[in-house]
Design a protein around this motif. Structure first.
Motif, PDB file in Angstrom:
ATOM      1  N   TYR A  27      -2.553 -33.115  -5.997  1.00  0.00           N
ATOM      2  CA  TYR A  27      -1.906 -32.165  -6.891  1.00  0.00           C
ATOM      3  C   TYR A  27      -2.866 -31.615  -7.950  1.00  0.00           C
ATOM      4  CZ  TYR A  27      -1.647 -35.996 -10.271  1.00  0.00           C
ATOM      5  OH  TYR A  27      -1.963 -37.003 -11.134  1.00  0.00           O
ATOM      6  N   LYS A  28      -4.027 -32.242  -8.121  1.00  0.00           N
ATOM      7  CA  LYS A  28      -4.991 -31.779  -9.119  1.00  0.00           C
ATOM      8  C   LYS A  28      -5.866 -30.637  -8.603  1.00  0.00           C
ATOM      9  CE  LYS A  28      -5.815 -36.070  -9.403  1.00  0.00           C
ATOM     10  NZ  LYS A  28      -6.255 -37.416  -9.500  1.00  0.00           N
ATOM     11  N   ASN A  29      -5.817 -30.372  -7.299  1.00  0.00           N
ATOM     12  CA  ASN A  29      -6.599 -29.290  -6.698  1.00  0.00           C
ATOM     13  C   ASN A  29      -5.784 -27.993  -6.793  1.00  0.00           C
ATOM     14  OD1 ASN A  29      -8.289 -27.691  -5.234  1.00  0.00           O
ATOM     15  ND2 ASN A  29      -8.350 -29.014  -3.432  1.00  0.00           N
ATOM     16  N   SER A  30      -5.795 -27.395  -7.977  1.00  0.00           N
ATOM     17  CA  SER A  30      -4.948 -26.223  -8.223  1.00  0.00           C
ATOM     18  C   SER A  30      -5.416 -24.993  -7.448  1.00  0.00           C
ATOM     19  CB  SER A  30      -4.886 -25.912  -9.713  1.00  0.00           C
ATOM     20  OG  SER A  30      -6.168 -25.632 -10.216  1.00  0.00           O
ATOM     21  N   LYS A  31      -6.695 -24.918  -7.146  1.00  0.00           N
ATOM     22  CA  LYS A  31      -7.213 -23.774  -6.383  1.00  0.00           C
ATOM     23  C   LYS A  31      -6.617 -23.754  -4.979  1.00  0.00           C
ATOM     24  CE  LYS A  31     -11.551 -21.487  -5.299  1.00  0.00           C
ATOM     25  NZ  LYS A  31     -13.005 -21.568  -5.349  1.00  0.00           N
ATOM     26  N   LEU A  33      -3.749 -25.258  -4.083  1.00  0.00           N
ATOM     27  CA  LEU A  33      -2.300 -25.092  -4.190  1.00  0.00           C
ATOM     28  C   LEU A  33      -1.914 -23.649  -4.468  1.00  0.00           C
ATOM     29  CD1 LEU A  33      -1.347 -28.293  -6.199  1.00  0.00           C
ATOM     30  CD2 LEU A  33      -1.262 -27.946  -3.743  1.00  0.00           C
ATOM     31  N   ARG A  34      -2.739 -22.917  -5.200  1.00  0.00           N
ATOM     32  CA  ARG A  34      -2.436 -21.515  -5.508  1.00  0.00           C
ATOM     33  C   ARG A  34      -2.422 -20.642  -4.252  1.00  0.00           C
ATOM     34  NH1 ARG A  34      -2.331 -19.499 -10.739  1.00  0.00           N
ATOM     35  NH2 ARG A  34      -3.025 -20.999 -12.301  1.00  0.00           N
ATOM     36  N   SER A  35      -3.176 -21.041  -3.233  1.00  0.00           N
ATOM     37  CA  SER A  35      -3.191 -20.248  -2.000  1.00  0.00           C
ATOM     38  C   SER A  35      -1.878 -20.371  -1.224  1.00  0.00           C
ATOM     39  CB  SER A  35      -4.369 -20.653  -1.124  1.00  0.00           C
ATOM     40  OG  SER A  35      -4.232 -21.983  -0.698  1.00  0.00           O
ATOM     41  N   PHE A  36      -1.029 -21.329  -1.583  1.00  0.00           N
ATOM     42  CA  PHE A  36       0.268 -21.502  -0.938  1.00  0.00           C
ATOM     43  C   PHE A  36       1.411 -21.043  -1.830  1.00  0.00           C
ATOM     44  CE2 PHE A  36      -2.499 -24.415   1.299  1.00  0.00           C
ATOM     45  CZ  PHE A  36      -2.161 -24.153   2.610  1.00  0.00           C
ATOM     46  N   MET A  37       1.083 -20.213  -2.835  1.00  0.00           N
ATOM     47  CA  MET A  37       2.084 -19.660  -3.742  1.00  0.00           C
ATOM     48  C   MET A  37       1.938 -18.147  -3.809  1.00  0.00           C
ATOM     49  SD  MET A  37       1.762 -22.402  -6.843  1.00  0.00           S
ATOM     50  CE  MET A  37       2.861 -21.549  -7.920  1.00  0.00           C
ATOM     51  N   THR A  38       3.024 -17.469  -4.151  1.00  0.00           N
ATOM     52  CA  THR A  38       2.960 -16.027  -4.348  1.00  0.00           C
ATOM     53  C   THR A  38       2.420 -15.734  -5.747  1.00  0.00           C
ATOM     54  OG1 THR A  38       5.202 -15.923  -5.239  1.00  0.00           O
ATOM     55  CG2 THR A  38       4.967 -15.637  -2.857  1.00  0.00           C
ATOM     56  N   ARG A  65       4.490 -31.339  -8.856  1.00  0.00           N
ATOM     57  CA  ARG A  65       3.795 -32.253  -9.779  1.00  0.00           C
ATOM     58  C   ARG A  65       2.805 -31.500 -10.656  1.00  0.00           C
ATOM     59  NH1 ARG A  65       2.414 -37.381  -5.839  1.00  0.00           N
ATOM     60  NH2 ARG A  65       4.480 -38.298  -5.917  1.00  0.00           N
ATOM     61  N   ALA A  66       2.063 -30.563 -10.046  1.00  0.00           N
ATOM     62  CA  ALA A  66       1.086 -29.782 -10.803  1.00  0.00           C
ATOM     63  C   ALA A  66       1.776 -28.885 -11.830  1.00  0.00           C
ATOM     64  CB  ALA A  66       0.251 -28.939  -9.847  1.00  0.00           C
ATOM     65  N   ARG A  67       2.948 -28.396 -11.509  1.00  0.00           N
ATOM     66  CA  ARG A  67       3.710 -27.590 -12.472  1.00  0.00           C
ATOM     67  C   ARG A  67       4.168 -28.432 -13.648  1.00  0.00           C
ATOM     68  NH1 ARG A  67       7.805 -24.422  -8.416  1.00  0.00           N
ATOM     69  NH2 ARG A  67       6.480 -22.632  -7.949  1.00  0.00           N
ATOM     70  N   SER A  68       4.596 -29.658 -13.380  1.00  0.00           N
ATOM     71  CA  SER A  68       5.142 -30.493 -14.453  1.00  0.00           C
ATOM     72  C   SER A  68       4.088 -30.911 -15.465  1.00  0.00           C
ATOM     73  CB  SER A  68       5.841 -31.723 -13.877  1.00  0.00           C
ATOM     74  OG  SER A  68       4.888 -32.579 -13.288  1.00  0.00           O
ATOM     75  N   ILE A  69       2.821 -30.989 -15.058  1.00  0.00           N
ATOM     76  CA  ILE A  69       1.765 -31.317 -16.024  1.00  0.00           C
ATOM     77  C   ILE A  69       0.937 -30.093 -16.396  1.00  0.00           C
ATOM     78  CG2 ILE A  69       1.637 -33.738 -15.369  1.00  0.00           C
ATOM     79  CD1 ILE A  69      -0.911 -33.077 -13.837  1.00  0.00           C
ATOM     80  N   ALA A  70       1.496 -28.901 -16.131  1.00  0.00           N
ATOM     81  CA  ALA A  70       0.970 -27.611 -16.576  1.00  0.00           C
ATOM     82  C   ALA A  70      -0.368 -27.236 -15.949  1.00  0.00           C
ATOM     83  CB  ALA A  70       0.869 -27.547 -18.093  1.00  0.00           C
ATOM     84  N   LEU A  71      -0.624 -27.662 -14.723  1.00  0.00           N
ATOM     85  CA  LEU A  71      -1.792 -27.185 -13.998  1.00  0.00           C
ATOM     86  C   LEU A  71      -1.491 -25.856 -13.305  1.00  0.00           C
ATOM     87  CD1 LEU A  71      -3.128 -30.463 -12.348  1.00  0.00           C
ATOM     88  CD2 LEU A  71      -4.042 -29.267 -14.320  1.00  0.00           C
ATOM     89  N   LEU A  72      -0.226 -25.682 -12.937  1.00  0.00           N
ATOM     90  CA  LEU A  72       0.237 -24.436 -12.294  1.00  0.00           C
ATOM     91  C   LEU A  72       1.427 -23.895 -13.089  1.00  0.00           C
ATOM     92  CD1 LEU A  72       0.280 -25.433  -8.524  1.00  0.00           C
ATOM     93  CD2 LEU A  72      -1.367 -23.960  -9.654  1.00  0.00           C
ATOM     94  N   PRO A  73       1.594 -22.588 -13.110  1.00  0.00           N
ATOM     95  CA  PRO A  73       2.735 -22.015 -13.831  1.00  0.00           C
ATOM     96  C   PRO A  73       4.035 -22.106 -13.013  1.00  0.00           C
ATOM     97  CG  PRO A  73       1.445 -20.272 -12.887  1.00  0.00           C
ATOM     98  CD  PRO A  73       0.701 -21.539 -12.592  1.00  0.00           C
ATOM     99  N   TYR A  74       5.164 -22.191 -13.709  1.00  0.00           N
ATOM    100  CA  TYR A  74       6.450 -22.118 -13.035  1.00  0.00           C
ATOM    101  C   TYR A  74       6.719 -20.693 -12.590  1.00  0.00           C
ATOM    102  CZ  TYR A  74       7.902 -26.841 -14.234  1.00  0.00           C
ATOM    103  OH  TYR A  74       8.001 -28.207 -14.309  1.00  0.00           O
ATOM    104  N   ILE A  75       6.345 -19.743 -13.447  1.00  0.00           N
ATOM    105  CA  ILE A  75       6.575 -18.341 -13.166  1.00  0.00           C
ATOM    106  C   ILE A  75       5.496 -17.520 -13.868  1.00  0.00           C
ATOM    107  CG2 ILE A  75       8.143 -18.012 -15.108  1.00  0.00           C
ATOM    108  CD1 ILE A  75       9.724 -16.097 -13.305  1.00  0.00           C
ATOM    109  N   GLU A  76       5.085 -16.441 -13.232  1.00  0.00           N
ATOM    110  CA  GLU A  76       4.123 -15.545 -13.855  1.00  0.00           C
ATOM    111  C   GLU A  76       4.802 -14.232 -14.119  1.00  0.00           C
ATOM    112  OE1 GLU A  76       0.207 -15.195 -12.706  1.00  0.00           O
ATOM    113  OE2 GLU A  76      -0.052 -17.279 -12.195  1.00  0.00           O
ATOM    114  N   LEU A  77       4.686 -13.758 -15.320  1.00  0.00           N
ATOM    115  CA  LEU A  77       5.331 -12.492 -15.678  1.00  0.00           C
ATOM    116  C   LEU A  77       4.374 -11.344 -15.605  1.00  0.00           C
ATOM    117  CD1 LEU A  77       7.389 -13.834 -18.672  1.00  0.00           C
ATOM    118  CD2 LEU A  77       8.192 -13.395 -16.382  1.00  0.00           C
TER     119      LEU A  77
END
Length: 77
Positions: A27-31, A33-38, A65-77
């Motif tokens: 879950y610490k590899n945010s790069k 994980l971002r490739s599997f998100m819009t 898990r990465a969202r809960s510890i603020a490595l990834l955003p819940y939503i981008e505006l």
């Protein structure tokens, strides 16, 4: 006139994690994980990414898990 049917060749999607023999998605590899998100922050489905069900469940858990510890955003505006 004869109607020609168009045949399209679809390549079968494969699981990237199975091909690399990944046992645990970190879950610490945010790069990665971002490739599997819009862009909006939604998790992409198996149909879009081609991951197997086992790794899709691990991927979802890692993103949450990465969202809960603020490595990834819940939503981008």
């Amino acid at each position: 006139m004869q109607q020609q049917s168009q045949r399209r060749f679809f390549r079968k999607k494969y699981c990237r994690f199975c091909a690399d023999k990944v046992e645990f998605i970190d879950y610490k590899n945010s790069k990665l994980l971002r490739s599997f998100m819009t862009e909006r922050g939604k998790i992409l489905s198996r149909k879009m990414t081609g991951t197997c069900s086992r790794h899709q469940r691990q991927l979802t858990k890692a993103i949450k898990r990465a969202r809960s510890i603020a490595l990834l955003p819940y939503i981008e505006l």
